[in-house]
Design a protein around this motif. Structure first.
Motif, PDB file in Angstrom:
ATOM      1  N   THR A  10      56.174  49.690  42.000  1.00 39.92           N
ATOM      2  CA  THR A  10      54.899  49.538  42.613  1.00 39.92           C
ATOM      3  C   THR A  10      53.746  49.930  42.125  1.00 39.92           C
ATOM      4  O   THR A  10      53.840  50.267  41.005  1.00 39.92           O
ATOM      5  N   LEU A  11      52.542  49.249  42.541  1.00 40.14           N
ATOM      6  CA  LEU A  11      51.213  49.525  42.012  1.00 40.14           C
ATOM      7  C   LEU A  11      50.992  50.676  42.631  1.00 40.14           C
ATOM      8  O   LEU A  11      50.748  50.787  43.933  1.00 40.14           O
ATOM      9  N   ALA A  12      50.573  51.793  41.648  1.00 40.89           N
ATOM     10  CA  ALA A  12      50.280  52.964  42.282  1.00 40.89           C
ATOM     11  C   ALA A  12      48.416  52.927  42.250  1.00 40.89           C
ATOM     12  O   ALA A  12      48.190  53.736  43.466  1.00 40.89           O
ATOM     13  N   SER A  13      47.804  52.083  41.733  1.00 46.92           N
ATOM     14  CA  SER A  13      46.519  52.180  41.645  1.00 46.92           C
ATOM     15  C   SER A  13      45.943  50.733  40.988  1.00 46.92           C
ATOM     16  O   SER A  13      46.529  50.176  40.416  1.00 46.92           O
ATOM     17  N   ARG A  14      44.958  50.202  41.726  1.00 49.41           N
ATOM     18  CA  ARG A  14      44.235  48.960  41.244  1.00 49.41           C
ATOM     19  C   ARG A  14      43.639  49.176  39.803  1.00 49.41           C
ATOM     20  O   ARG A  14      42.730  49.815  39.692  1.00 49.41           O
ATOM     21  N   PRO A  15      44.296  48.663  38.727  1.00 50.49           N
ATOM     22  CA  PRO A  15      43.714  48.726  37.520  1.00 50.49           C
ATOM     23  C   PRO A  15      41.969  48.595  37.391  1.00 50.49           C
ATOM     24  O   PRO A  15      41.661  47.509  38.164  1.00 50.49           O
ATOM     25  N   VAL A  16      41.275  49.192  36.542  1.00 49.71           N
ATOM     26  CA  VAL A  16      40.203  48.824  36.111  1.00 49.71           C
ATOM     27  C   VAL A  16      40.098  48.632  34.899  1.00 49.71           C
ATOM     28  O   VAL A  16      40.299  49.613  34.024  1.00 49.71           O
ATOM     29  N   GLY A  17      39.542  47.216  34.499  1.00 47.95           N
ATOM     30  CA  GLY A  17      39.871  47.219  33.008  1.00 47.95           C
ATOM     31  C   GLY A  17      41.152  46.944  32.396  1.00 47.95           C
ATOM     32  O   GLY A  17      42.063  46.586  33.344  1.00 47.95           O
ATOM     33  N   TYR A  51      49.394  36.379  34.904  1.00 47.44           N
ATOM     34  CA  TYR A  51      48.623  35.799  36.419  1.00 47.44           C
ATOM     35  C   TYR A  51      48.797  37.244  37.158  1.00 47.44           C
ATOM     36  O   TYR A  51      48.122  37.370  37.990  1.00 47.44           O
ATOM     37  N   MET A  52      49.713  38.112  36.827  1.00 45.03           N
ATOM     38  CA  MET A  52      50.165  39.194  37.673  1.00 45.03           C
ATOM     39  C   MET A  52      48.939  40.101  37.535  1.00 45.03           C
ATOM     40  O   MET A  52      48.557  40.803  38.551  1.00 45.03           O
ATOM     41  N   ARG A  53      48.246  40.349  36.765  1.00 44.17           N
ATOM     42  CA  ARG A  53      46.860  40.949  36.382  1.00 44.17           C
ATOM     43  C   ARG A  53      45.761  40.380  37.684  1.00 44.17           C
ATOM     44  O   ARG A  53      45.174  41.153  38.243  1.00 44.17           O
ATOM     45  N   GLY A  54      45.786  39.367  37.743  1.00 48.94           N
ATOM     46  CA  GLY A  54      44.951  38.636  39.051  1.00 48.94           C
ATOM     47  C   GLY A  54      45.358  39.230  40.281  1.00 48.94           C
ATOM     48  O   GLY A  54      44.575  39.537  41.158  1.00 48.94           O
ATOM     49  N   ARG A  55      46.693  39.481  40.648  1.00 53.48           N
ATOM     50  CA  ARG A  55      47.100  39.768  41.978  1.00 53.48           C
ATOM     51  C   ARG A  55      46.805  41.349  42.118  1.00 53.48           C
ATOM     52  O   ARG A  55      47.186  41.798  43.059  1.00 53.48           O
ATOM     53  N   MET A  56      46.552  41.895  40.982  1.00 49.47           N
ATOM     54  CA  MET A  56      46.210  43.319  41.177  1.00 49.47           C
ATOM     55  C   MET A  56      44.806  43.607  41.598  1.00 49.47           C
ATOM     56  O   MET A  56      44.545  44.890  41.917  1.00 49.47           O
ATOM     57  N   TYR A  57      44.036  42.473  41.634  1.00 49.97           N
ATOM     58  CA  TYR A  57      42.600  42.755  42.285  1.00 49.97           C
ATOM     59  C   TYR A  57      42.822  42.717  43.678  1.00 49.97           C
ATOM     60  O   TYR A  57      43.381  41.627  44.164  1.00 49.97           O
ATOM     61  N   ASN A 257      40.657  41.240  31.898  1.00 47.14           N
ATOM     62  CA  ASN A 257      40.608  42.653  32.241  1.00 47.14           C
ATOM     63  C   ASN A 257      39.028  43.015  32.209  1.00 47.14           C
ATOM     64  O   ASN A 257      38.652  44.186  32.232  1.00 47.14           O
ATOM     65  N   ALA A 258      38.160  41.837  32.017  1.00 49.76           N
ATOM     66  CA  ALA A 258      36.469  42.408  32.072  1.00 49.76           C
ATOM     67  C   ALA A 258      36.278  43.095  33.273  1.00 49.76           C
ATOM     68  O   ALA A 258      36.600  42.873  34.478  1.00 49.76           O
ATOM     69  N   THR A 259      35.242  43.902  33.141  1.00 51.05           N
ATOM     70  CA  THR A 259      34.828  44.701  34.233  1.00 51.05           C
ATOM     71  C   THR A 259      33.500  44.213  34.435  1.00 51.05           C
ATOM     72  O   THR A 259      32.990  44.621  35.545  1.00 51.05           O
ATOM     73  N   GLU A 260      32.886  43.364  33.836  1.00 48.04           N
ATOM     74  CA  GLU A 260      31.606  42.783  34.244  1.00 48.04           C
ATOM     75  C   GLU A 260      31.693  41.156  34.367  1.00 48.04           C
ATOM     76  O   GLU A 260      32.718  40.625  33.479  1.00 48.04           O
ATOM     77  N   PRO A 261      30.967  40.442  35.027  1.00 55.42           N
ATOM     78  CA  PRO A 261      30.981  39.205  35.089  1.00 55.42           C
ATOM     79  C   PRO A 261      30.742  38.620  33.551  1.00 55.42           C
ATOM     80  O   PRO A 261      30.086  39.006  32.799  1.00 55.42           O
ATOM     81  N   GLN A 262      31.571  37.540  33.231  1.00 53.04           N
ATOM     82  CA  GLN A 262      31.766  37.021  31.732  1.00 53.04           C
ATOM     83  C   GLN A 262      30.664  35.666  31.856  1.00 53.04           C
ATOM     84  O   GLN A 262      30.676  35.010  32.638  1.00 53.04           O
ATOM     85  N   PRO A 263      29.978  35.588  30.646  1.00 49.78           N
ATOM     86  CA  PRO A 263      29.085  34.356  30.513  1.00 49.78           C
ATOM     87  C   PRO A 263      30.141  33.065  30.478  1.00 49.78           C
ATOM     88  O   PRO A 263      31.142  33.320  29.851  1.00 49.78           O
TER      89      PRO A 263
END
Ligand SMILES: NC(=O)c1ccc[n+]([C@@H]2O[C@H](COP(=O)([O-])OP(=O)(O)OC[C@H]3O[C@@H](n4cnc5c(N)ncnc54)[C@H](OP(=O)(O)O)[C@@H]3O)[C@@H](O)[C@H]2O)c1
Length: 340
Positions: A10-17, A51-57, A257-263
């Motif tokens: 399971t997902l324990a926490s939403r990843p940051v970065g 794509y699974m990274r996208g589902r973690m947001y 995994n970007a934490t800021e909007p990307q140009p």
């Protein structure tokens, strides 16, 4: 058939970065005897995909986000161990979205299960070259990019599951192919798969260097770009594009995994003057191509025109490690977890 022991993530926490192993949690469970309308399945392979990274947001997208504490989902292959469903029998091979677990019991439609015919391919190929990544490559390059014989094609992520398939389809269609991948070994593989030119982007680690390498490989420019990576690769492709070039925008893993909007690409204005087509796509929109895809893929694999690589991690306990590996370039070809 008694219940089956299983372990699941399971997902324990939403990843940051960049995700961490501590963002995942595993638990022991059981897949019970099936009730009416259900099947019990022992998974043998599971897939980890970018794509699974996208589902973690926690945000709206084309697929709903994973929920904290719920079992993660993803493609898997397994064998029916017991069935209370008229269309399934013990021993049937099934694909499903019930990955990240060793065994499961459910109504097959609730986990998008499909009974698969036995073929000469290894079962794991149903998660790669003959599965979702294969169809992504096929639909993306042939339909979205509208590939034409003789095109000059640039493919990023060229040693990965989707990219390596795109390289080979473009060669089958008599195109000139430039593949970009990270590292000497991966570039050797891309060359072996038939690419005419390879770019080790890790050796060209500025935008200018990457563009120089691309222009060196395609002095007259490119007709098609298949984007798996985004960022500098996309910008360089716009710069090197010929008038009327077509871009299949499949993914942008450099930004997941970007934490800021990307140009955006600074040269996006060239889309107007060069009349470029940049078309994003999601594989699920192109499932109508599945029958033709499977027919072509079987033929190409049989004839040796299509090769496929796999990077295999053993055991469900290593599933998060395999997933993180996608963002560290640890896979060549399809990243898979072997279960059981
Ligand atoms: N649109 C759709 O429906 C759809 C469906 C499937 C996949 N996709 C997308 O297609 C792309 C490829 O997916 P895949 O399943 O075939 O994965 P993959 O290419 O097999 O694995 C990911 C690869 O991405 C590369 N990578 C990781 N971080 C990077 C970075 N910061 N910059 C450049 N490259 C990086 C690594 O290769 P290197 O070592 O070469 O860097 C890594 O091995 C992804 O963007 C994915 O999201 C889209």
């Amino acid at each position: 058939m008694p219940s089956l022991k299983s372990r699941e993530w399971t997902l324990a926490s939403r990843p940051v970065g960049m995700p961490k192993l501590s963002d995942f949690q595993h638990q022991d469970t059981e897949a019970p005897e099936p009730s009416k309308g259900e099947i019990q399945v022992q998974n043998s392979w599971m897939s980890v995909d970018p794509y699974m990274r996208g589902r973690m947001y926690d945000r709206e997208s084309y697929v709903p986000p994973f929920q904290i504490g719920e079992v993660l989902q993803g493609h898997a292959v397994g064998t029916v161990t017991a069935s209370h469903h008229p269309d399934y029998s013990k021993g049937d091979l099934v694909t499903s979205m019930a990955g990240w677990r060793e065994a499961w019991t459910a109504d097959p439609s609730s986990v998008m299960a499909n009974k698969m015919p036995k073929t000469n391919l290894p079962d794991s190929a149903l998660l790669g070259v003959a599965g979702m990544p294969g169809l992504t490559a096929y639909a993306g390059i042939l339909r979205v990019a509208d590939l034409q014989e003789g095109d000059t094609v640039f493919v990023s992520g060229a040693a990965g599951a989707v990219g390596s398939t795109v390289v080979q389809i473009a060669k089958i269609k008599n195109c000139t192919v430039i593949g970009s991948a990270g590292g000497e070994e991966k570039c050797k593989l891309v060359k072996k798969l038939g690419a005419d030119h390879v770019i080790d982007y890790k050796q060209h680690d500025s935008y200018e260097a990457l563009l120089g390498a691309l222009k060196g490989a395609a002095p007259k420019g490119i007709d098609v770009y298949f984007d798996n990576v985004g960022g500098d690769h996309l910008q360089a492709a716009i710069e090197a594009a010929r008038p009327m070039a077509r871009f299949a925008i499949c993914g942008m893993i450099s930004q997941y995994n970007a934490t800021e909007p990307q140009p955006g690409p600074y040269n996006i204005i060239q889309v107007v003057g060069k009349q470029l087509t940049l078309r994003g796509f999601i594989v699920g929109t192109h499932v109508d191509m599945q029958p033709q895809f499977l027919q072509d893929m079987a033929k190409w694999i049989e004839s040796g025109q299509m090769k496929f690589e796999e990077t295999v991690m053993e055991g469900i306990e290593n599933a998060p490690e395999a997933f993180l590996g996608l963002f560290q370039g640890r896979n060549t070809g399809k990243m898979l977890v072997k279960l059981g």
